[in-house]
Design a protein around this motif. Structure first.
Motif, mmCIF file in Angstrom:
data_model
loop_
_atom_site.group_PDB
_atom_site.id
_atom_site.type_symbol
_atom_site.label_atom_id
_atom_site.label_comp_id
_atom_site.label_asym_id
_atom_site.label_seq_id
_atom_site.Cartn_x
_atom_site.Cartn_y
_atom_site.Cartn_z
ATOM 1 N N ALA A 1 0.815 -1.217 0.000
ATOM 2 C CA ALA A 1 0.000 0.000 0.000
ATOM 3 C C ALA A 1 0.852 1.272 0.000
ATOM 4 N N SER A 2 2.048 1.219 0.505
ATOM 5 C CA SER A 2 2.888 2.414 0.563
ATOM 6 C C SER A 2 3.393 2.868 -0.802
ATOM 7 N N ALA A 3 3.336 2.016 -1.824
ATOM 8 C CA ALA A 3 3.816 2.380 -3.158
ATOM 9 C C ALA A 3 2.807 3.226 -3.923
ATOM 10 N N GLY A 4 1.615 3.393 -3.404
ATOM 11 C CA GLY A 4 0.567 4.120 -4.101
ATOM 12 C C GLY A 4 0.922 5.549 -4.440
ATOM 13 N N GLY A 5 1.689 6.212 -3.596
ATOM 14 C CA GLY A 5 2.055 7.601 -3.847
ATOM 15 C C GLY A 5 2.844 7.778 -5.130
ATOM 16 N N VAL A 6 3.708 6.833 -5.430
ATOM 17 C CA VAL A 6 4.536 6.925 -6.643
ATOM 18 C C VAL A 6 3.752 6.516 -7.880
ATOM 19 N N LEU A 7 3.088 5.379 -7.837
ATOM 20 C CA LEU A 7 2.409 4.855 -9.019
ATOM 21 C C LEU A 7 1.129 5.603 -9.361
ATOM 22 N N PHE A 8 0.508 6.244 -8.380
ATOM 23 C CA PHE A 8 -0.709 6.997 -8.649
ATOM 24 C C PHE A 8 -0.416 8.474 -8.879
ATOM 25 N N ASP A 9 0.837 8.831 -9.045
ATOM 26 C CA ASP A 9 1.199 10.219 -9.302
ATOM 27 C C ASP A 9 0.460 10.696 -10.554
ATOM 28 N N PRO A 10 -0.267 11.804 -10.462
ATOM 29 C CA PRO A 10 -1.048 12.279 -11.606
ATOM 30 C C PRO A 10 -0.224 12.508 -12.870
ATOM 31 N N ILE A 11 1.040 12.825 -12.744
ATOM 32 C CA ILE A 11 1.857 13.107 -13.934
ATOM 33 C C ILE A 11 1.973 11.864 -14.820
ATOM 34 N N ILE A 12 2.004 10.681 -14.230
ATOM 35 C CA ILE A 12 2.070 9.441 -15.013
ATOM 36 C C ILE A 12 0.832 9.321 -15.886
ATOM 37 N N HIS A 13 -0.329 9.603 -15.299
ATOM 38 C CA HIS A 13 -1.575 9.508 -16.055
ATOM 39 C C HIS A 13 -1.677 10.609 -17.104
ATOM 40 N N GLU A 14 -1.211 11.794 -16.780
ATOM 41 C CA GLU A 14 -1.276 12.904 -17.732
ATOM 42 C C GLU A 14 -0.348 12.659 -18.929
ATOM 43 N N ILE A 15 0.838 12.159 -18.675
ATOM 44 C CA ILE A 15 1.768 11.839 -19.769
ATOM 45 C C ILE A 15 1.203 10.702 -20.622
ATOM 46 N N GLY A 16 0.653 9.688 -19.975
ATOM 47 C CA GLY A 16 0.045 8.581 -20.713
ATOM 48 C C GLY A 16 -1.099 9.048 -21.594
ATOM 49 N N LEU A 17 -1.914 9.958 -21.083
ATOM 50 C CA LEU A 17 -3.027 10.487 -21.878
ATOM 51 C C LEU A 17 -2.504 11.303 -23.053
#
Length: 122
Positions: free
Chosen positions: A37-53
């Motif tokens: 559960a502690s890895a959520g901060g890194v993998l759910f970073d909005p920038i990852i989703h914005e770059i992917g979009l």
């Protein structure tokens, strides 16, 4: 693969591959978060989703737009655009099950648009 076939498949293949990577990212993130559960901060970073979009929009414009000019069918681009719209809308949702559900639905629609585009070109 012949050069002509590669040129027809190149952008759709990249688009489908990117959609697949997005799907794997979403599912792997959910599975990984259950385990750590502690890895959520890194993998759910909005920038990852914005770059992917942004990448999905770019590949969609190139591939699906080129497909319209090549084969003249609008349906693949319309389905792909719907998928991008659903993915964009998912970014406005709070992180959680709803966001993941809409993101996965958008990715599937976009991949379907790329697949239809590829089939129409042949």
């Amino acid at each position: 693969m012949t050069t002509a076939l590669w040129q027809k498949w190149r952008w759709d293949g990249l688009g489908i591959g990117l959609a697949g990577l997005c799907l794997v990212h979403c599912l792997a993130t959910a599975i990984f978060l259950v385990a750590l559960a502690s890895a959520g901060g890194v993998l759910f970073d909005p920038i990852i989703h914005e770059i992917g979009l942004m990448l999905a929009i770019g590949f969609g414009l190139l591939s699906l737009g080129k497909g319209i000019l090549q084969h003249g069918f609008m349906m693949p681009a319309a389905i792909g655009a719907l998928g991008i719209g659903v993915m964009s809308g998912a970014l406005s949702l709070p992180h959680g099950e709803s966001e993941m559900l809409y993101t996965v639905l958008g990715v599937i629609l976009l991949a379907l648009g790329h697949d239809l585009n590829h089939r129409a070109a042949h």
